[in-house]
Motif scaffolding. Structure first.
Motif, PDB file in Angstrom:
ATOM      1  N   VAL A   4       0.867  -1.158   0.000  1.00 16.30           N
ATOM      2  CA  VAL A   4       0.000   0.000   0.000  1.00 16.30           C
ATOM      3  C   VAL A   4       0.912   1.218   0.000  1.00 16.30           C
ATOM      4  CG1 VAL A   4      -1.788   1.244   1.251  1.00 16.30           C
ATOM      5  CG2 VAL A   4      -1.761  -1.253   1.288  1.00 16.30           C
ATOM      6  N   GLU A   5       0.751   2.047  -1.011  1.00 18.05           N
ATOM      7  CA  GLU A   5       1.651   3.179  -1.188  1.00 18.05           C
ATOM      8  C   GLU A   5       0.921   4.487  -0.962  1.00 18.05           C
ATOM      9  OE1 GLU A   5       5.015   0.814  -2.246  1.00 18.05           O
ATOM     10  OE2 GLU A   5       4.860   2.973  -1.904  1.00 18.05           O
ATOM     11  N   GLN A   6       1.553   5.341  -0.203  1.00 22.17           N
ATOM     12  CA  GLN A   6       1.043   6.678   0.022  1.00 22.17           C
ATOM     13  C   GLN A   6       2.181   7.670  -0.110  1.00 22.17           C
ATOM     14  OE1 GLN A   6      -1.132   5.538   4.030  1.00 22.17           O
ATOM     15  NE2 GLN A   6      -1.899   7.511   3.288  1.00 22.17           N
ATOM     16  N   ASN A   7       1.868   8.861  -0.573  1.00 25.05           N
ATOM     17  CA  ASN A   7       2.837   9.941  -0.564  1.00 25.05           C
ATOM     18  C   ASN A   7       3.000  10.407   0.884  1.00 25.05           C
ATOM     19  OD1 ASN A   7       4.214  12.366  -0.723  1.00 25.05           O
ATOM     20  ND2 ASN A   7       3.380  12.838  -2.723  1.00 25.05           N
ATOM     21  N   SER A   8       4.234  10.342   1.381  1.00 24.86           N
ATOM     22  CA  SER A   8       4.438  10.637   2.803  1.00 24.86           C
ATOM     23  C   SER A   8       4.247  12.105   3.144  1.00 24.86           C
ATOM     24  CB  SER A   8       5.826  10.182   3.237  1.00 24.86           C
ATOM     25  OG  SER A   8       6.820  10.894   2.520  1.00 24.86           O
ATOM     26  N   GLY A   9       4.272  12.970   2.086  1.00 28.40           N
ATOM     27  CA  GLY A   9       4.101  14.397   2.335  1.00 28.40           C
ATOM     28  C   GLY A   9       5.394  15.006   2.832  1.00 28.40           C
ATOM     29  N   PRO A  10       5.327  16.085   3.619  1.00 28.18           N
ATOM     30  CA  PRO A  10       4.093  16.634   4.159  1.00 28.18           C
ATOM     31  C   PRO A  10       3.284  17.405   3.118  1.00 28.18           C
ATOM     32  CG  PRO A  10       5.949  17.993   4.809  1.00 28.18           C
ATOM     33  CD  PRO A  10       6.515  16.806   4.068  1.00 28.18           C
ATOM     34  N   LEU A  11       1.986  17.357   3.318  1.00 31.76           N
ATOM     35  CA  LEU A  11       1.053  18.083   2.481  1.00 31.76           C
ATOM     36  C   LEU A  11       0.525  19.257   3.300  1.00 31.76           C
ATOM     37  CD1 LEU A  11      -0.787  18.302  -0.043  1.00 31.76           C
ATOM     38  CD2 LEU A  11      -2.412  16.807   1.158  1.00 31.76           C
ATOM     39  N   SER A  12       0.646  20.431   2.746  1.00 29.34           N
ATOM     40  CA  SER A  12       0.167  21.626   3.431  1.00 29.34           C
ATOM     41  C   SER A  12      -0.914  22.286   2.600  1.00 29.34           C
ATOM     42  CB  SER A  12       1.319  22.617   3.666  1.00 29.34           C
ATOM     43  OG  SER A  12       2.277  22.089   4.551  1.00 29.34           O
ATOM     44  N   VAL A  13      -2.023  22.628   3.245  1.00 33.80           N
ATOM     45  CA  VAL A  13      -3.110  23.333   2.577  1.00 33.80           C
ATOM     46  C   VAL A  13      -3.581  24.464   3.480  1.00 33.80           C
ATOM     47  CG1 VAL A  13      -3.851  21.265   1.319  1.00 33.80           C
ATOM     48  CG2 VAL A  13      -4.929  21.843   3.496  1.00 33.80           C
ATOM     49  N   PRO A  14      -4.086  25.539   2.899  1.00 39.37           N
ATOM     50  CA  PRO A  14      -4.621  26.624   3.735  1.00 39.37           C
ATOM     51  C   PRO A  14      -5.988  26.241   4.287  1.00 39.37           C
ATOM     52  CG  PRO A  14      -4.843  27.159   1.414  1.00 39.37           C
ATOM     53  CD  PRO A  14      -4.080  25.883   1.472  1.00 39.37           C
ATOM     54  N   GLU A  15      -6.329  26.810   5.399  1.00 40.58           N
ATOM     55  CA  GLU A  15      -7.629  26.570   6.007  1.00 40.58           C
ATOM     56  C   GLU A  15      -8.736  26.899   5.020  1.00 40.58           C
ATOM     57  OE1 GLU A  15      -8.082  28.651   9.664  1.00 40.58           O
ATOM     58  OE2 GLU A  15     -10.128  27.942  10.020  1.00 40.58           O
ATOM     59  N   GLY A  16      -9.726  26.006   4.946  1.00 40.50           N
ATOM     60  CA  GLY A  16     -10.850  26.201   4.041  1.00 40.50           C
ATOM     61  C   GLY A  16     -10.659  25.552   2.676  1.00 40.50           C
ATOM     62  N   ALA A  17      -9.457  25.120   2.375  1.00 45.06           N
ATOM     63  CA  ALA A  17      -9.181  24.504   1.076  1.00 45.06           C
ATOM     64  C   ALA A  17      -9.541  23.015   1.115  1.00 45.06           C
ATOM     65  CB  ALA A  17      -7.713  24.681   0.713  1.00 45.06           C
ATOM     66  N   ILE A  18      -9.442  22.379  -0.044  1.00 45.27           N
ATOM     67  CA  ILE A  18      -9.656  20.936  -0.144  1.00 45.27           C
ATOM     68  C   ILE A  18      -8.305  20.228  -0.069  1.00 45.27           C
ATOM     69  CG2 ILE A  18     -10.435  19.042  -1.622  1.00 45.27           C
ATOM     70  CD1 ILE A  18     -12.464  20.959  -2.840  1.00 45.27           C
ATOM     71  N   ALA A  19      -8.211  19.267   0.822  1.00 49.63           N
ATOM     72  CA  ALA A  19      -7.006  18.444   0.917  1.00 49.63           C
ATOM     73  C   ALA A  19      -7.284  17.122   0.205  1.00 49.63           C
ATOM     74  CB  ALA A  19      -6.629  18.195   2.367  1.00 49.63           C
ATOM     75  N   SER A  20      -6.351  16.705  -0.630  1.00 51.64           N
ATOM     76  CA  SER A  20      -6.507  15.472  -1.392  1.00 51.64           C
ATOM     77  C   SER A  20      -5.388  14.505  -1.037  1.00 51.64           C
ATOM     78  CB  SER A  20      -6.485  15.779  -2.896  1.00 51.64           C
ATOM     79  OG  SER A  20      -6.580  14.585  -3.650  1.00 51.64           O
ATOM     80  N   LEU A  21      -5.775  13.339  -0.550  1.00 55.99           N
ATOM     81  CA  LEU A  21      -4.811  12.330  -0.107  1.00 55.99           C
ATOM     82  C   LEU A  21      -4.993  11.083  -0.974  1.00 55.99           C
ATOM     83  CD1 LEU A  21      -5.628  12.819   3.650  1.00 55.99           C
ATOM     84  CD2 LEU A  21      -3.622  13.722   2.470  1.00 55.99           C
ATOM     85  N   ASN A  22      -3.889  10.530  -1.422  1.00 63.81           N
ATOM     86  CA  ASN A  22      -3.954   9.441  -2.382  1.00 63.81           C
ATOM     87  C   ASN A  22      -3.293   8.169  -1.873  1.00 63.81           C
ATOM     88  OD1 ASN A  22      -5.093  11.304  -4.255  1.00 63.81           O
ATOM     89  ND2 ASN A  22      -3.036  12.064  -4.656  1.00 63.81           N
ATOM     90  N   CYS A  23      -3.762   7.054  -2.405  1.00 63.43           N
ATOM     91  CA  CYS A  23      -3.262   5.749  -1.978  1.00 63.43           C
ATOM     92  C   CYS A  23      -3.405   4.778  -3.137  1.00 63.43           C
ATOM     93  CB  CYS A  23      -4.080   5.288  -0.769  1.00 63.43           C
ATOM     94  SG  CYS A  23      -3.751   3.616  -0.178  1.00 63.43           S
ATOM     95  N   THR A  24      -2.372   4.003  -3.395  1.00 62.51           N
ATOM     96  CA  THR A  24      -2.462   2.922  -4.372  1.00 62.51           C
ATOM     97  C   THR A  24      -2.132   1.605  -3.690  1.00 62.51           C
ATOM     98  OG1 THR A  24      -0.149   3.219  -5.056  1.00 62.51           O
ATOM     99  CG2 THR A  24      -1.829   4.414  -6.306  1.00 62.51           C
TER     100      THR A  24
END
Lengths: 111, 117
Positions: A4-24
């Motif tokens: 199971v693969e995930q991008n470890s990030g870090p992922l930063s988004v501003p408050e109110g935005a859409i965060a998109s997390l992916n997994c294969t």
């Protein structure tokens, strides 16, 4: 070896935005897919699961599954600073009760 | 409904010492899992029980790790002797067979944070 693969990030988004997390995932026969949220120093907490192709919505969270592409994602709408955590993708194997976890994606929501 | 209970929450020991972790699953959950989670990694399965039977212990380092689940409820995971590389969080989880394969989910306890010096 089932992966199971995930991008470890870090992922930063501003408050109110859409965060998109992916997994294969590698096991084409996998049937059930889970997203867990893990705050620093805490144990994983189940957010939602999905097993049919398409979208599944629960509040601000939407899980998306594409079995043909062996891909599952989690969208977090109207992201809040309290959403800052590591998100773990887990896949349940087809033949039993074993779950395989990704390494997690670290999400930071910036106020 | 009470969640998965684990104890102790924290443990600091010197290498070569023994250590034991205890888990009480959610009432009625017949499947119990022990995971090890290293920093920055996802949980890795050590052993899985279906009732009192260990059905998957392929990742358990059997030279030093042992586990038991007497009467198919509580479980104990033991390390003897502990090594520096055993420092990690040990998570217990449980699940129940609902008859609907897709909907069986597992719930985690708070974990035991082990530090081996």
């Amino acid at each position: 070896q089932k992966e199971v693969e995930q991008n470890s990030g870090p992922l930063s988004v501003p408050e109110g935005a859409i965060a998109s997390l992916n997994c294969t995932y590698s096991d084409r026969g996998s049937q059930s897919f889970f997203w867990y949220r893990q705050y620093s120093g805490k144990s994983p907490e189940l957010i939602m699961f999905i097993y049919s192709n398409g979208d599944k919505e629960d509040g601000r969270f939407t899980a998306q599954l594409n079995k043909a592409s062996q891909y599952v994602s989690l969208l977090i709408r109207d992201s809040q600073p309290s959403d800052s955590a590591t998100y773990l993708c887990a896949v349940r194997e087809n033949t039993g009760n074993q779950f395989y976890f990704g390494t997690g994606t670290s999400l930071t929501v910036i106020p | 409904e009470a969640g998965v209970v684990q104890s102790p929450r924290y443990k600091i020991i010197e290498k070569k010492q023994p250590v034991a972790f205890w888990c009480n699953p959610i009432s009625g959950h017949n499947t119990l899992y022990w995971y090890r989670q290293n920093l920055g990694q996802g949980p890795e399965l050590l052993i899985r029980y279906e009732n009192e039977e260990a059905v998957d212990d392929s990742q358990l380092p059997k030279d030093r790790f042992s586990a038991e689940r007497l009467k198919g409820v509580d479980s104990t995971l033991k390390i003897q002797p502990a090594e520096l590389g055993d420092s990690a969080v040990y998570l217990c989880a449980s699940s129940i067979w609902t008859g609907t394969l897709h909907q069986e989910t597992q719930y985690f306890g708070p974990g035991t944070r082990l530090l081996v010096l």
